[in-house]
Design an enzyme around this catalytic site. Structure first.
Site, PDB file in Angstrom:
ATOM      1  N   ARG A  16     132.393 -26.972 -22.696  1.00  0.00           N
ATOM      2  CA  ARG A  16     132.047 -28.067 -22.611  1.00  0.00           C
ATOM      3  C   ARG A  16     130.708 -28.919 -23.098  1.00  0.00           C
ATOM      4  O   ARG A  16     130.560 -28.298 -22.890  1.00  0.00           O
ATOM      5  CB  ARG A  16     132.578 -29.176 -21.129  1.00  0.00           C
ATOM      6  CG  ARG A  16     133.813 -28.850 -20.265  1.00  0.00           C
ATOM      7  CD  ARG A  16     133.282 -29.057 -18.809  1.00  0.00           C
ATOM      8  NE  ARG A  16     133.092 -28.329 -18.840  1.00  0.00           N
ATOM      9  CZ  ARG A  16     132.438 -28.931 -16.915  1.00  0.00           C
ATOM     10  NH1 ARG A  16     131.856 -29.857 -17.695  1.00  0.00           N
ATOM     11  NH2 ARG A  16     131.661 -28.043 -16.115  1.00  0.00           N
ATOM     12  N   GLY A  55     138.699 -23.599 -39.208  1.00  0.00           N
ATOM     13  CA  GLY A  55     139.051 -22.663 -39.542  1.00  0.00           C
ATOM     14  C   GLY A  55     138.313 -21.492 -39.142  1.00  0.00           C
ATOM     15  O   GLY A  55     138.384 -20.456 -39.987  1.00  0.00           O
ATOM     16  N   TYR A 156     115.446 -28.157 -10.854  1.00  0.00           N
ATOM     17  CA  TYR A 156     116.615 -27.722 -11.761  1.00  0.00           C
ATOM     18  C   TYR A 156     115.247 -27.729 -12.491  1.00  0.00           C
ATOM     19  O   TYR A 156     115.639 -26.909 -13.739  1.00  0.00           O
ATOM     20  CB  TYR A 156     116.879 -28.848 -12.143  1.00  0.00           C
ATOM     21  CG  TYR A 156     117.772 -28.834 -13.524  1.00  0.00           C
ATOM     22  CD1 TYR A 156     119.266 -28.203 -13.910  1.00  0.00           C
ATOM     23  CD2 TYR A 156     117.444 -29.622 -14.403  1.00  0.00           C
ATOM     24  CE1 TYR A 156     119.147 -28.500 -15.175  1.00  0.00           C
ATOM     25  CE2 TYR A 156     117.429 -30.079 -15.843  1.00  0.00           C
ATOM     26  CZ  TYR A 156     119.066 -29.320 -16.177  1.00  0.00           C
ATOM     27  OH  TYR A 156     119.776 -29.407 -17.427  1.00  0.00           O
ATOM     28  N   LYS A 160     114.335 -24.843 -16.118  1.00  0.00           N
ATOM     29  CA  LYS A 160     114.594 -25.158 -17.165  1.00  0.00           C
ATOM     30  C   LYS A 160     112.847 -24.528 -17.711  1.00  0.00           C
ATOM     31  O   LYS A 160     112.610 -24.211 -18.642  1.00  0.00           O
ATOM     32  CB  LYS A 160     114.710 -26.825 -17.930  1.00  0.00           C
ATOM     33  CG  LYS A 160     116.134 -26.893 -17.363  1.00  0.00           C
ATOM     34  CD  LYS A 160     116.709 -26.062 -18.129  1.00  0.00           C
ATOM     35  CE  LYS A 160     118.317 -26.077 -18.068  1.00  0.00           C
ATOM     36  NZ  LYS A 160     118.933 -24.954 -18.945  1.00  0.00           N
TER      37      LYS A 160
HETATM   38  P1  NAP Z   1     128.498 -29.616 -18.843  1.00  0.00           P
HETATM   39  O1  NAP Z   1     129.032 -30.570 -19.507  1.00  0.00           O
HETATM   40  O2  NAP Z   1     127.851 -29.630 -16.853  1.00  0.00           O
HETATM   41  O3  NAP Z   1     129.065 -28.041 -18.883  1.00  0.00           O
HETATM   42  C1  NAP Z   1     128.425 -26.792 -18.266  1.00  0.00           C
HETATM   43  C2  NAP Z   1     128.757 -25.912 -19.040  1.00  0.00           C
HETATM   44  O4  NAP Z   1     128.474 -24.931 -18.516  1.00  0.00           O
HETATM   45  C3  NAP Z   1     130.790 -25.497 -18.487  1.00  0.00           C
HETATM   46  O5  NAP Z   1     130.889 -24.640 -19.982  1.00  0.00           O
HETATM   47  C4  NAP Z   1     130.517 -24.324 -17.633  1.00  0.00           C
HETATM   48  O6  NAP Z   1     131.703 -23.197 -18.209  1.00  0.00           O
HETATM   49  C5  NAP Z   1     129.735 -23.584 -18.047  1.00  0.00           C
HETATM   50  N1  NAP Z   1     128.584 -22.848 -16.745  1.00  0.00           N
HETATM   51  C6  NAP Z   1     128.504 -23.486 -15.466  1.00  0.00           C
HETATM   52  N2  NAP Z   1     127.687 -22.562 -14.613  1.00  0.00           N
HETATM   53  C7  NAP Z   1     128.163 -21.126 -15.714  1.00  0.00           C
HETATM   54  C8  NAP Z   1     128.411 -19.723 -15.553  1.00  0.00           C
HETATM   55  N3  NAP Z   1     127.993 -19.549 -14.011  1.00  0.00           N
HETATM   56  N4  NAP Z   1     128.739 -19.208 -15.790  1.00  0.00           N
HETATM   57  C9  NAP Z   1     129.231 -19.621 -17.093  1.00  0.00           C
HETATM   58  N5  NAP Z   1     128.727 -20.702 -18.202  1.00  0.00           N
HETATM   59  C10 NAP Z   1     128.560 -21.201 -16.902  1.00  0.00           C
HETATM   60  O7  NAP Z   1     127.007 -29.248 -19.115  1.00  0.00           O
HETATM   61  P2  NAP Z   1     126.081 -30.302 -20.720  1.00  0.00           P
HETATM   62  O8  NAP Z   1     125.212 -31.374 -20.312  1.00  0.00           O
HETATM   63  O9  NAP Z   1     126.758 -29.751 -21.482  1.00  0.00           O
HETATM   64  O10 NAP Z   1     124.801 -28.612 -20.901  1.00  0.00           O
HETATM   65  C11 NAP Z   1     124.881 -27.513 -21.570  1.00  0.00           C
HETATM   66  C12 NAP Z   1     122.555 -27.213 -21.743  1.00  0.00           C
HETATM   67  O11 NAP Z   1     122.038 -28.100 -21.760  1.00  0.00           O
HETATM   68  C13 NAP Z   1     122.386 -26.620 -19.511  1.00  0.00           C
HETATM   69  O12 NAP Z   1     121.785 -25.593 -19.652  1.00  0.00           O
HETATM   70  C14 NAP Z   1     121.990 -28.452 -19.575  1.00  0.00           C
HETATM   71  O13 NAP Z   1     120.724 -27.616 -18.417  1.00  0.00           O
HETATM   72  C15 NAP Z   1     120.585 -28.129 -20.341  1.00  0.00           C
HETATM   73  N6  NAP Z   1     120.526 -29.740 -20.304  1.00  0.00           N
HETATM   74  C16 NAP Z   1     121.692 -31.049 -20.490  1.00  0.00           C
HETATM   75  C17 NAP Z   1     120.627 -32.389 -20.723  1.00  0.00           C
HETATM   76  C18 NAP Z   1     122.059 -32.776 -20.698  1.00  0.00           C
HETATM   77  O14 NAP Z   1     121.560 -34.289 -21.271  1.00  0.00           O
HETATM   78  N7  NAP Z   1     123.408 -33.315 -20.703  1.00  0.00           N
HETATM   79  C19 NAP Z   1     119.478 -32.743 -20.555  1.00  0.00           C
HETATM   80  C20 NAP Z   1     119.389 -31.565 -21.138  1.00  0.00           C
HETATM   81  C21 NAP Z   1     119.486 -29.774 -21.408  1.00  0.00           C
HETATM   82  P3  NAP Z   1     132.983 -24.394 -17.221  1.00  0.00           P
HETATM   83  O15 NAP Z   1     133.223 -25.424 -17.854  1.00  0.00           O
HETATM   84  O16 NAP Z   1     134.131 -23.347 -16.788  1.00  0.00           O
HETATM   85  O17 NAP Z   1     132.971 -25.154 -15.610  1.00  0.00           O
END
Ligand code: NAP
Length: 248
Positions: A16, A55, A156, A160
């Site tokens: 995701r 692809g 959190y 980070k």
């Molecule tokens: P998200 O939409 O909540 O998706 C989280 C993803 O991590 C999912 O694919 C989930 O798998 C997987 N996951 C969670 N726990 C896991 C585990 N124990 N083992 C394997 N996979 C796991 O997150 P996102 O917003 O795309 O964020 C991705 C990264 O960017 C994260 O590290 C987050 O902290 C960082 N980030 C996000 C933001 C933001 O604003 N969104 C900002 C700064 C940093 P499932 O689908 O199977 O649950």
């Protein structure tokens, strides 16, 4: 642009959000893509479908990044199947928000286990084949809050911030083997992780962003794939902010 032709990329949390966008960015640039996920089968299968549509070959790897044996086993399986590992994106992450006095022991431990230990175990597993190849790139997904802090996200943000130390130490340790390690620090990105933020808080956050909008997962993924590419061949130990000016 097929500059990743013949290469293998592993993206944790690829089912995701930012992880899925990274899978697609590598697929479009010619890499074979291994998609790790925790349990969301439907989302992971949709990413695999989109990778194939772009692809590229896709492989689904379901495991908990916080489990060191599972991480090592999955990387072994991947290298056996595809013969190499060029890129690791440590993207899987969890955010359990709450004020200090409300956060429970389990909340802190889980975030440390997934966000910090997960990146550590995967880097350890990936370093072996990358060292053999004398080539590799690791990109860790940190966050703007790791640098600027955020009330209600102390645990959190601590996880980070820990990724900065991990990134810089591994960059120093692995540079002589031609393995680069960098971090991306996204700001406020439109994914499932941020979709539950209450409207009032959302407006407050938007006021802090000079660009005046949330970023997209694709905008983060482009920077991740840049750092993993030969265009960044002399970049290691860096933290690249992708935040619309929220923190400079
Ligand atoms: P998200 O939409 O909540 O998706 C989280 C993803 O991590 C999912 O694919 C989930 O798998 C997987 N996951 C969670 N726990 C896991 C585990 N124990 N083992 C394997 N996979 C796991 O997150 P996102 O917003 O795309 O964020 C991705 C990264 O960017 C994260 O590290 C987050 O902290 C960082 N980030 C996000 C933001 C933001 O604003 N969104 C900002 C700064 C940093 P499932 O689908 O199977 O649950």
């Amino acid at each position: 642009m097929n500059d990743f032709d013949g290469q293998v990329a592993l993206v944790t949390g690829g089912s995701r959000g930012i992880g899925r966008a990274c899978c697609l960015a590598f697929a479009r640039r010619g890499a074979k893509v291994a998609i790790n996920y925790a349990g969301n089968e439907a989302a992971a299968s949709e990413t695999a479908r989109l990778v194939a549509e772009a692809g590229a070959e896709a492989k689904l790897l379901r495991f908990d990044v916080a489990d060191p044996a599972a991480a090592a086993g999955a990387v072994d399986e991947l290298v056996k199947a595809w013969g190499r590992l060029d890129v690791l994106v440590n993207n899987a992450g969890v955010a359990i928000d709450g004020l200090l006095l409300r956060l429970r022991e389990d909340d802190l431990r889980r975030q440390l286990a997934v966000n910090v230990e997960g990146a550590f175990w995967l880097a350890k597993a990936a370093a072996r084949p990358m060292m053999k190849q004398r080539k590799g790139a690791i990109v860790n997904l940190s966050s703007v809050v790791g640098e600027m802090g955020n009330a209600g996200q102390s645990a959190y943000a601590a996880t980070k911030a820990a990724l900065f130390g991990l990134t810089k130490s591994l960059a120093r340790e692995l540079a002589s083997r031609n393995i680069r390690v960098n971090a991306v620090a996204p700001g406020f990105i439109d994914t499932d992780m941020t979709s539950g933020i209450p409207e009032a808080q959302r407006q407050k956050m938007l006021e802090m962003i000079p660009a005046g909008r949330l970023g997209s997962a694709d905008e983060v993924a482009r920077v991740v794939s840049f750092l993993a590419s030969e265009d960044a061949a002399y970049v290691t130990g860096e933290i690249l902010r992708v935040n619309g000016g929220m923190y400079m």
